[in-house]
Write a protein that holds these residues in place. Structure first.
Motif, mmCIF file in Angstrom:
data_model
loop_
_atom_site.group_PDB
_atom_site.id
_atom_site.type_symbol
_atom_site.label_atom_id
_atom_site.label_comp_id
_atom_site.label_asym_id
_atom_site.label_seq_id
_atom_site.Cartn_x
_atom_site.Cartn_y
_atom_site.Cartn_z
ATOM 1 N N THR A 253 0.844 -1.112 0.002
ATOM 2 C CA THR A 253 -0.145 0.015 0.016
ATOM 3 C C THR A 253 0.671 1.264 -0.007
ATOM 4 O O THR A 253 0.574 2.281 -0.790
ATOM 5 C CB THR A 253 -0.910 0.100 1.119
ATOM 6 N N CYS A 255 3.711 1.460 -1.237
ATOM 7 C CA CYS A 255 4.352 1.728 -2.632
ATOM 8 C C CYS A 255 3.252 2.268 -3.701
ATOM 9 O O CYS A 255 3.615 3.065 -4.351
ATOM 10 C CB CYS A 255 4.736 0.206 -3.079
ATOM 11 N N ARG A 256 1.972 1.702 -3.436
ATOM 12 C CA ARG A 256 0.990 2.161 -4.435
ATOM 13 C C ARG A 256 0.754 3.514 -4.200
ATOM 14 O O ARG A 256 0.537 4.291 -5.238
ATOM 15 C CB ARG A 256 -0.262 1.386 -4.134
ATOM 16 N N GLU A 257 0.690 4.138 -2.924
ATOM 17 C CA GLU A 257 0.369 5.566 -2.607
ATOM 18 C C GLU A 257 1.645 6.297 -3.092
ATOM 19 O O GLU A 257 1.224 7.488 -3.334
ATOM 20 C CB GLU A 257 0.407 5.751 -1.101
ATOM 21 N N TYR A 260 3.825 3.852 -7.253
ATOM 22 C CA TYR A 260 4.362 2.512 -7.808
ATOM 23 C C TYR A 260 3.161 1.539 -7.978
ATOM 24 O O TYR A 260 2.367 1.170 -7.258
ATOM 25 C CB TYR A 260 5.343 1.744 -6.953
ATOM 26 N N THR A 261 3.052 1.382 -9.363
ATOM 27 C CA THR A 261 1.888 0.705 -9.869
ATOM 28 C C THR A 261 2.332 -0.970 -10.203
ATOM 29 O O THR A 261 1.356 -1.691 -10.445
ATOM 30 C CB THR A 261 1.386 1.239 -11.275
ATOM 31 N N ALA A 278 9.006 -3.261 -6.668
ATOM 32 C CA ALA A 278 8.039 -2.301 -6.969
ATOM 33 C C ALA A 278 8.808 -1.378 -8.120
ATOM 34 O O ALA A 278 10.258 -1.035 -7.864
ATOM 35 C CB ALA A 278 7.581 -1.406 -5.883
#
Ligand code: GLN
Length: 293
Positions: A253, A255-257, A260-261, A278
């Motif tokens: 999470t 990383c996503r925030e 990083y997709t 990531a």
């Protein structure tokens, strides 16, 4: 009575059992073979051989240290990791077998590439040095907040022939680094929640708290590494980190925030989520990351 190899091993094993040492026989054998400078097989071939007084004294000292739960690696001053023996001291975390997976998977992503990478919290240098050996065209910066740890890592880099491809810097995560972009930021950060430190094995508690304690939820260093990475990572660069138990979702999470997709979590041999990789969308290494097992 005369102390022979066999009787010393049996006595030591029983003593270690009483001291609640996890692997009493193996540890007794490792210590005695280090005193006698022989391999463990020889302890069986020559089991009736008597020990000299000096050998007994040395063994006694090592057995007492192990009995106080000092890690074997600190007593011997070295630990095997990947193909090599690393010098270790109480200034550094003892390299763990599961961390070999992080190195192997990072090497698989960047095989044959001429990359520059950053290892945050290098400790003994096990990760950076092993990765440099697997990636002969790579260059690295290895960072740690502890000068004592950096000294150990430098010794290992010299012993293992990669000193010309690694620069050591004293930093607090990124603080203290020159501005530079890396293709990979790799780390086995301290990830134990502070409140769990007291209930760790006695042996682990002999390791540097600096290398273990990751804040209230164990995630402090992931937050700092991930949110600060933009300044130090190329646009298609990769983050690769070891995870503590039950941390994969929270770190994914984070990383996503941070944008990083492409995110891949991989498991260790015990089936536990152990590493996370990531990168940002369509990065050069995205496919390699998704192919990781
Ligand atoms: N793997 C270590 C342990 O649990 C912890 C190391 C770390 O915090 N990165 O013993």
């Amino acid at each position: 009575m005369t102390w022979t190899i066999k009787s010393v091993l049996n006595w030591t094993q029983e003593y270690f059992v009483k001291q609640h040492i996890d692997s009493p026989r193996v540890d007794a054998e490792i210590l005695l073979s280090s005193v006698l400078q022989c391999n463990r097989v020889k302890l069986y071939v020559e089991q009736d051989k008597p020990l000299s007084q000096q050998e007994l004294n040395t063994m006694h000292e090592l057995v007492e240290r192990r009995g106080r739960h000092e890690p074997i690696a600190y007593i011997l001053g070295c630990k095997g990791f990947m193909q090599d023996d690393f010098v270790v001291s109480p200034a550094v975390l003892v390299p763990r077998p599961e961390t070999e997976l992080l190195v192997e998977k990072a090497a698989a992503i960047f095989q044959n590439e001429r990359i520059e990478f950053l290892d945050i919290g290098t400790g003994s240098g096990a990760i950076v040095i092993s990765l440099l050996k697997l990636l002969p065209n790579a260059y690295a910066t290895a960072a740690d907040i502890s000068s004592d740890a950096l000294a150990v890592a430098m010794t290992n880099a010299q012993n293992l022939g990669v000193a010309d491809r690694v620069k050591f810097v004293k930093t607090d995560v990124y603080q203290g680094l020159d501005s530079q972009k890396f293709d990979l930021i790799i780390s086995n950060p301290p990830y134990i929640p502070n409140g769990d430190i007291d209930s760790l094995d006695e042996d682990v508690k002999k390791e540097p708290r600096l290398a273990l304690a990751g804040g209230v939820d164990g995630l402090d260093f992931y937050r700092r590494i991930i949110t600060g990475a933009d300044k130090y990572l190329t646009s298609d660069g990769v983050l690769a980190m070891e995870l503590g138990i039950h941390q994969s979702q929270a770190v994914a999470t984070l990383c996503r925030e941070a944008g990083y997709t492409i995110i891949k979590v991989t498991k260790d041999y015990a089936g536990i989520d152990r590493d996370i990789f990531a990168t940002k969308e369509q990065g050069k290494y995205a496919n390699k990351i998704l192919e990781l097992k």
